[in-house]
Design an enzyme around this catalytic site. Structure first.
Site: not given
Ligand code: NAD
Ligand code: UFG
Length: 336
Positions: A125, A149, A153, A178, A200
């Site tokens: 991330s 969290y 990572k 991102f 968001l």
């Molecule tokens: P998500 O929660 O939709 O998917 C993650 C999946 O992992 C879920 O289906 C959950 O049931 C499964 N899981 C969790 N713990 C587990 C375990 N112990 N055993 C088996 N399965 C398990 O999330 P996502 O948005 O698809 O994210 C996927 C990956 O990308 C995650 O590692 C997350 O940290 C990373 N990531 C996500 C974002 C984001 O904004 N969505 C940003 C950066 C990194």
């Molecule tokens: N925001 C609002 N209102 C909301 C939710 C978010 O104004 O209800 C704003 C936040 O302040 C930020 C932007 O929208 O400025 C994006 O927020 P998100 O929560 O969608 O995303 P973040 O960038 O905060 O978080 C993401 C991932 C996290 C990760 C983080 C840092 O979801 O997993 O980027 O890389 F940790």
């Protein structure tokens, strides 16, 4: 050729990656404990691609359960999405996060090692850039975190780096995502968070569909053009395709390689709201609220390394991301 194991494959990014892999003719096996996703994803992926695959409801903490998957399938590579991802919850439940994400990943790596499967694409991330670097972020910057969290990572990347140093057969690409948003064009799969969304775009989607009343915009006094936070939003389908490029790369390279997946462009909260209003043709009710603890003013990627090593770049813009998010929301007003 063997199969690709997708951990967390029923989740948001995992399900979209399964679709892209199946469409390209890869054979996959999906493992998920369904803690944050539903079995319905499996059906939707199969419906969308007209292909089938094996699904295992197995937890990463279950070493023997994972061994069974490797016994029953010839696995060449693992795309490792599984993990808990809610920043706020990780502050409340650090042990759960460290156990699930770190112990779970170490378990998975030990199983892979046992079966001599030494290729992994890991979901990292942008959060690993911490608060001391200034955007655009490049992969050579120091990493750090501000919450459990984020530390999972940072620490998992360290474990993967150490593993690659200890055994030069390992090939690990750590993709630093991102802000993934949007959905598959079909509207069959998309982001389906449990409870009130933290992020968001899912929040805006629920305001637009009438499940939530109004959006709180966290801070309008940042040093950004309109005062609201700026992020590098990336379409989840672009992101999914980046994993296929990373698999190709990992086949011919060894060692640990962190790579940003973003667009290289930032959008402010107000820009995202305006774009979503165009997509859904409604006004999003909103109010300004205090800054959210731990938020950065601006985050966006330098995307040169992904272009250079993976020959990949994002194609979709913020308007297209919002259109696809809205299409999924309209087709699944209560989620999957
Ligand atoms: P998500 O929660 O939709 O998917 C993650 C999946 O992992 C879920 O289906 C959950 O049931 C499964 N899981 C969790 N713990 C587990 C375990 N112990 N055993 C088996 N399965 C398990 O999330 P996502 O948005 O698809 O994210 C996927 C990956 O990308 C995650 O590692 C997350 O940290 C990373 N990531 C996500 C974002 C984001 O904004 N969505 C940003 C950066 C990194
Ligand atoms: N925001 C609002 N209102 C909301 C939710 C978010 O104004 O209800 C704003 C936040 O302040 C930020 C932007 O929208 O400025 C994006 O927020 P998100 O929560 O969608 O995303 P973040 O960038 O905060 O978080 C993401 C991932 C996290 C990760 C983080 C840092 O979801 O997993 O980027 O890389 F940790």
């Amino acid at each position: 050729m063997g199969k690709i194991l997708i951990t967390g494959g029923t989740g948001f990014i995992g399900s979209h990656t399964c679709v892209e892999l199946l469409d390209k003719g890869y054979e996959i096996v999906v493992m998920d404990n369904l803690s944050n996703s539903k079995f319905e994803s499996v059906k939707r992926i199969e419906q969308l691609t007209n292909k089938t695959f094996k699904f295992y409801k197995v937890d990463m903490l279950d070493f023997n359960g994972m061994c069974k998957i490797f016994d029953e399938n010839k696995i060449d590579s693992v795309i490792h999405f599984a993990g808990l991802k809610a920043v706020g919850e990780s502050v409340q439940k650090p042990l759960e996060y460290y156990n699930n994400n770190i112990v779970g990943t170490v378990n998975l790596l030990r199983v892979m090692d046992r079966y001599n499967c030494k290729n992994m694409i890991f979901s990292s991330s942008a959060t690993v850039y911490g608060v001391d670097n200034s955007p655009p972020y490049t992969e050579d910057m120091t990493t750090s975190a501000t919450n459990p969290y984020g530390y999972t990572k940072v620490m998992i990347e360290q474990i993967l780096r150490d593993l690659c140093i200890a055994d030069s057969d390992w090939s690990v690409v750590s993709l630093r995502y991102f802000n993934p948003i949007g959905a598959n064009k079909s509207g069959l799969i998309g982001e389906d968070p449990n409870g009130i969304p933290n992020n968001l775009v899912p929040y805006i989607a629920q305001v637009a569909i009438g499940r939530l009343e109004k959006l709180s915009i966290y801070g309008n006094d940042y040093k950004t053009p309109d005062g609201t936070g700026v992020r590098d939003y990336i379409h989840v389908v672009d992101l999914a395709k980046g994993h296929i490029s990373a698999l190709d790369y990992a086949k011919n390279h060894r060692g640990f390689e962190p790579i940003n997946l973003g667009t290289g462009n930032g959008s402010s909260v107000l820009e995202v709201v305006a774009s979503y209003e165009k997509a859904c043709n409604k006004k999003i009710t909103k109010r300004f609220a205090p800054r959210r603890a731990g938020d950065l003013a601006i985050s966006y990627a330098n995307v040169q390394k992904a272009k250079r090593l993976l020959n990949w770049e994002a194609k979709y813009n913020i308007d297209e991301m919002c259109v696809d998010s809205w299409n999924f929301t309209v087709k699944n007003p209560k989620g999957l």
